[in-house]
Motif scaffolding. Structure first.
Motif, mmCIF file in Angstrom:
data_model
loop_
_atom_site.group_PDB
_atom_site.id
_atom_site.type_symbol
_atom_site.label_atom_id
_atom_site.label_comp_id
_atom_site.label_asym_id
_atom_site.label_seq_id
_atom_site.Cartn_x
_atom_site.Cartn_y
_atom_site.Cartn_z
ATOM 1 N N VAL A 94 14.774 22.733 -63.216
ATOM 2 C CA VAL A 94 14.361 21.942 -62.056
ATOM 3 C C VAL A 94 13.469 22.784 -61.139
ATOM 4 C CG1 VAL A 94 15.186 20.810 -59.953
ATOM 5 C CG2 VAL A 94 16.350 20.409 -62.130
ATOM 6 N N ALA A 95 13.877 24.032 -60.895
ATOM 7 C CA ALA A 95 13.080 24.924 -60.047
ATOM 8 C C ALA A 95 11.684 25.134 -60.632
ATOM 9 C CB ALA A 95 13.792 26.264 -59.876
ATOM 10 N N ALA B 210 2.387 19.368 -47.829
ATOM 11 C CA ALA B 210 2.863 20.179 -46.702
ATOM 12 C C ALA B 210 4.050 21.034 -47.129
ATOM 13 C CB ALA B 210 3.264 19.266 -45.542
ATOM 14 N N ALA B 211 4.958 20.452 -47.916
ATOM 15 C CA ALA B 211 6.124 21.204 -48.396
ATOM 16 C C ALA B 211 5.686 22.367 -49.280
ATOM 17 C CB ALA B 211 7.064 20.274 -49.168
ATOM 18 N N ALA B 212 4.697 22.116 -50.130
ATOM 19 C CA ALA B 212 4.194 23.179 -51.004
ATOM 20 C C ALA B 212 3.589 24.311 -50.185
ATOM 21 C CB ALA B 212 3.149 22.605 -51.966
ATOM 22 N N LEU C 221 5.802 24.269 -60.491
ATOM 23 C CA LEU C 221 4.564 23.886 -61.184
ATOM 24 C C LEU C 221 3.874 22.730 -60.473
ATOM 25 C CD1 LEU C 221 5.779 24.178 -64.890
ATOM 26 C CD2 LEU C 221 3.996 25.571 -63.804
ATOM 27 N N LEU C 222 4.651 21.749 -60.026
ATOM 28 C CA LEU C 222 4.072 20.614 -59.297
ATOM 29 C C LEU C 222 3.475 21.077 -57.964
ATOM 30 C CD1 LEU C 222 6.783 17.840 -59.900
ATOM 31 C CD2 LEU C 222 4.441 17.867 -60.774
ATOM 32 N N GLN C 223 4.165 21.998 -57.299
ATOM 33 C CA GLN C 223 3.642 22.508 -56.031
ATOM 34 C C GLN C 223 2.348 23.302 -56.240
ATOM 35 O OE1 GLN C 223 7.161 24.549 -54.531
ATOM 36 N NE2 GLN C 223 7.467 22.951 -53.010
#
Length: 387
Positions: free
Chosen positions: A329-330, A131-133, A335-337
């Motif tokens: 970190v960003a 949901a955040a992504a 990439l994970l999102q």
């Protein structure tokens, strides 16, 4: 990272300029391939507006209204940023009042006993992260202010300040709206529905109508209006760099690049006319936006090396070590999102996405191998057209 780049090197078409100057022309061209696909999401606002209107006026011609909305704000922006900004100010006041009404009437009705450890995360951490992504699309407006660096009186200060304040304020408003949206009716009744479904159950009719028009529909149109105000900026710089015919960058007496705006208007029409679902456009748009933001963010690794004088004078820039950590970190988060958003798509959609990215990168390599351009001189005023 984008806030720091915008403060240190304000310019028109910020993200494209940072990528092509600080990283490489090849990555700048790659950014632009992704950017064009991302702008299919202009249609999201017209489609969302029509969904709310359809709830108030069932049976309206859906595609016709969506096309009309996109056309209306396309015309408004043809007359330049000043006209569009005047319209925007009026709409934002109504928008805030409409959303405040939703929170005011809804908050006392929220059943807080429903927010337990068992019900809060029905799909676990992966559901929350997904949901955040997806919501990066809804909150991504902060980044695009860097495209308007030359349209501000004090961009070095205004870009990071506005990005911070806007993100915090919008985050708080979203939190309260989400609390009401998910805390009055059972989740299964509101999942995948717009806010009007919940609002109709607790708001008096006059307040409900005001919210639907002022809080929901105008919220969408303000985003559509502002998007059409900045969306041409990176492409305009791409034209000035010689990648596209100069005629495409022609501006009218209101300083609007009307041909480029028309091209992006047509790009936005495609999903409306073809009938692609809103969830599919939003997911693809979020993924494209993250990919689009990743390359300029990584320019933060080299900013101290390439423009030390600009860094020394910057209003908002972390010390080198902290800057590098911030960028790293960003990049990992984005990439994970992206991976999460791709996992939400069909296998066919994933294959098409990956193929497009690969083809875009290969074409970028070929184009810049042929052109043999280098936009970096070390002089920020020349490189970022700050004269």
């Amino acid at each position: 990272p984008i806030a720091q780049l915008g403060s240190t090197l304000p310019t028109t078409g910020g993200e494209y300029m940072y990528t092509s100057r600080i990283l490489s022309p090849t990555l700048g061209t790659f950014y632009m391939f992704i950017y064009v696909v991302y702008n299919m999401t202009i249609s999201v606002y017209a489609i969302s507006f029509t969904e709310y209107l359809q709830q108030l006026v069932p049976g309206i011609p859906f595609k016709l209204i969506a096309v009309a909305m996109l056309t209306l704000f396309y015309i408004a922006n043809i007359f330049g940023l000043r006209t569009a900004a005047m319209v925007q100010k009026i709409m934002v006041v109504v928008l805030i009042l409409g959303q405040a009404a939703f929170i005011f009437f809804g908050l006392p009705r929220v059943d807080f006993s429903g927010f337990t450890s068992e019900t809060m995360f029905p799909q676990g951490f992966s559901g929350i992260f997904g949901a955040a992504a997806l919501l990066t699309f809804a909150t991504g407006g902060a980044n695009v202010i860097t495209h308007l660096g030359h349209d501000m009186k004090n961009p070095g200060r205004d870009i990071p300040v506005v990005m911070a304040i806007a993100t915090i304020v919008v985050g708080i408003i979203y939190a309260f709206i989400s609390l009401v949206a998910s805390g009055i009716l059972p989740v299964e009744e509101v999942a995948d529905k717009n806010l009007g479904v919940v609002a109709s159950t607790f708001m008096p009719t006059p307040a409900y109508l005001f919210f639907m028009v002022g809080g929901a529909m105008i919220a969408i149109t303000t985003t559509l209006n502002s998007t059409l105000g900045w969306v041409t900026k990176p492409l305009l710089m791409f034209v000035e760099d010689g990648y596209l015919p100069k005629q495409l960058g022609a501006v009218n007496k209101y300083r609007t690049p009307y041909i480029l705006l028309t091209v992006l208007y047509i790009v936005g029409l495609v999903p409306i006319i073809s009938g692609i679902s809103l969830s599919t456009i939003s997911s693809i748009g979020s993924c494209a936006m993250l990919c689009r933001c990743l390359t300029p963010a990584c320019a933060g690794f080299l900013i101290y090396k390439k423009y030390p004088e600009a860094c020394r004078k910057s209003f908002f820039l972390f010390k080198p070590t902290l800057m590098y950590i911030t960028v790293a970190v960003a990049a990992v988060i984005m990439l994970l999102q992206m991976q999460t958003l791709l996992s939400m798509q069909t296998q066919q959609a994933v294959i098409i996405t990956i193929c497009y990215v690969v083809v875009a990168f290969v074409l970028s390599l070929i184009i810049n191998k042929v052109r043999k351009v280098n936009f970096y001189t070390g002089d920020e005023k020349k490189d970022f057209r700050q004269d």
